[in-house]
Design an enzyme around this catalytic site. Structure first.
Site: not given
Length: 426
Positions: A218, A271, A364
């Site tokens: 992904e 998610d 991230h």
């Protein structure tokens, strides 16, 4: 690496194009889901323990097995993939992998989606999905940390990106849902295969099965673009769109030859879940009814005290706050965020996107590790998913009593059940 606002803008472009396209309608369409009875609810809330599968402190939990660096085409990625496969095969699910290679900005890479289906003979399926890979960072060593001693392993993984919310926790939640619902799914599957007659009201639902899809690739290797992102989802959507299947002679649906893609009733994508107090918004009008029912499940569980856990007072009745932004006549939720659902959405599949928006602050970064996760929050997601899916599939045990959502006597009984459940969790 794109911000949530830019990923949303790119998704909006896709939505505007889709507005001129024909959508693949689900066979069952919008429907009213019946609330579980007290005895069924009590079983789902306690069996299995809703914490054991998502506890990062437990080295045997599903989450601990997944919570390692697992970028595509690495040993760790293969380890996690094999763990998903062995866990679901152990529950007697039909498991297959969709393996392929693709060019990336850092060279040609191998990918493998994991697809687990409870009843492969069912003509239609509801998909629950998430991606199991973690983002590739060239500055992080991709060594096989699973082979190291637990303490050393924990220290090393803290220096790397393990994607706790993105999306190790959602994958662990999927495995928890599979384990919790497995006995009920097994019982219904046996009734169908033995030729037992289903009740009229659940005959259509009897043609559905639950399918879990764990997408690989992904994350973008460099920058999020149409070609550097969602590798596994793009490959699988195209493959299913061109894979034709024969009619099911013993089931009512699918009288004509159709594709694997057309057999999808809805795709639910999880998610960026696991951190405290996420906000979830309805993205697509055709699944607004599913979104609303998930909100109703959360309200019922929270009011009845099922979210109360340990000493976490913010989950107690009257103190908890919803994870969902409720829809109303003044708010029209349409659009979404770029994610694994897009290749399916572009082909007309009905999507329910459960993603935190705004993104978690640790998104991230190396801080998206076990410390970013909140056990009461993950436990709450487990309960919501268990009840929502059970009600979607009408999985209440045979002979148990159903009820409406607004029955005062049953609601009082629910509060008693919930108090008992809370005591068991302490």
């Amino acid at each position: 690496m794109l911000s949530s606002s830019l990923r949303m803008w790119l998704s909006w472009c896709s939505i505007l194009w889709l507005a001129q396209s024909s959508f693949q309608a689900s066979v069952l369409g919008e429907r009213s889901l019946t609330a579980l009875s007290n005895d069924a609810m009590a079983k789902l809330l306690t069996t299995p323990d809703p914490v054991k599968n998502i506890d990062p402190r437990n080295p045997s939990s599903h989450l601990s097995k997944i919570l390692i660096p697992r970028a595509p085409d690495t040993q760790n990625n293969t380890f996690v993939r094999n763990y998903l496969i062995s866990t679901l095969k152990g529950l007697n699910w039909h498991v297959e992998t969709d393996e392929f290679e693709a060019d990336t900005p850092v060279g040609r890479k191998k990918f493998a989606n994991v697809i687990a289906t409870k009843d492969p003979d069912a003509p239609r399926r509801l998909i629950l999905s998430a991606h199991f890979d973690s983002k590739y960072f060239p500055s992080y060593p991709m060594n096989q940390v699973r082979l190291l001693h637990a303490v050393i392993q924990y220290s090393l993984t803290c220096l790397q990106f393990v994607g706790a919310t993105d999306s190790a926790a959602p994958c662990a939640m999927m495995l928890d849902a599979a384990e919790a619902l497995n006995p009920l799914l097994e019982a219904r599957m046996k009734r169908i295969k033995n030729g037992s007659q289903l009740d009229d009201e659940d005959e259509d639902v009897g043609d559905l099965t639950l399918q879990l899809v764990f997408f690989d690739g992904e994350e973008a290797f460099k920058d999020w673009t149409d070609t550097d992102s969602i590798y596994g989802a793009r490959h699988l959507a195209e493959k299913w769109d061109t894979t034709y299947i024969s009619p099911h002679t013993k089931r009512r649906l699918m009288n004509d030859v159709t594709t694997e893609l057309a057999a999808i009733e809805h795709l639910i994508l999880l998610d960026l879940l696991g951190a405290k107090q996420p906000l979830i918004r309805s993205s697509f009008i055709d699944t607004a009814w599913m979104f609303d029912h998930m909100v109703a499940v959360e309200e019922r569980l929270g009011t009845n005290g099922a979210f109360a856990y340990d000493e976490e007072q913010s989950m107690a009745p009257g103190k908890w706050t919803s994870y969902f932004v409720k829809r109303n006549k003044d708010i029209f939720h349409m659009g979404g965020i770029g994610d694994d659902h897009l290749p399916f959405l572009n082909r007309g599949v009905s999507i329910l996107h459960i993603i935190a928006n705004p993104f978690p602050r640790v998104w991230h970064s190396s801080k998206d590790d076990a410390t970013a996760l909140d056990i009461p929050t993950m436990r709450r997601w487990n309960l919501i998913l268990r009840v929502f899916l059970a009600e979607y599939f009408e999985l209440e045990p045979k002979g148990s009593k159903s009820r409406s959502l607004n029955d005062p006597e049953e609601e009082e009984a629910d509060r008693y059940v919930a108090r008992s459940v809370s005591e068991l969790s302490l």
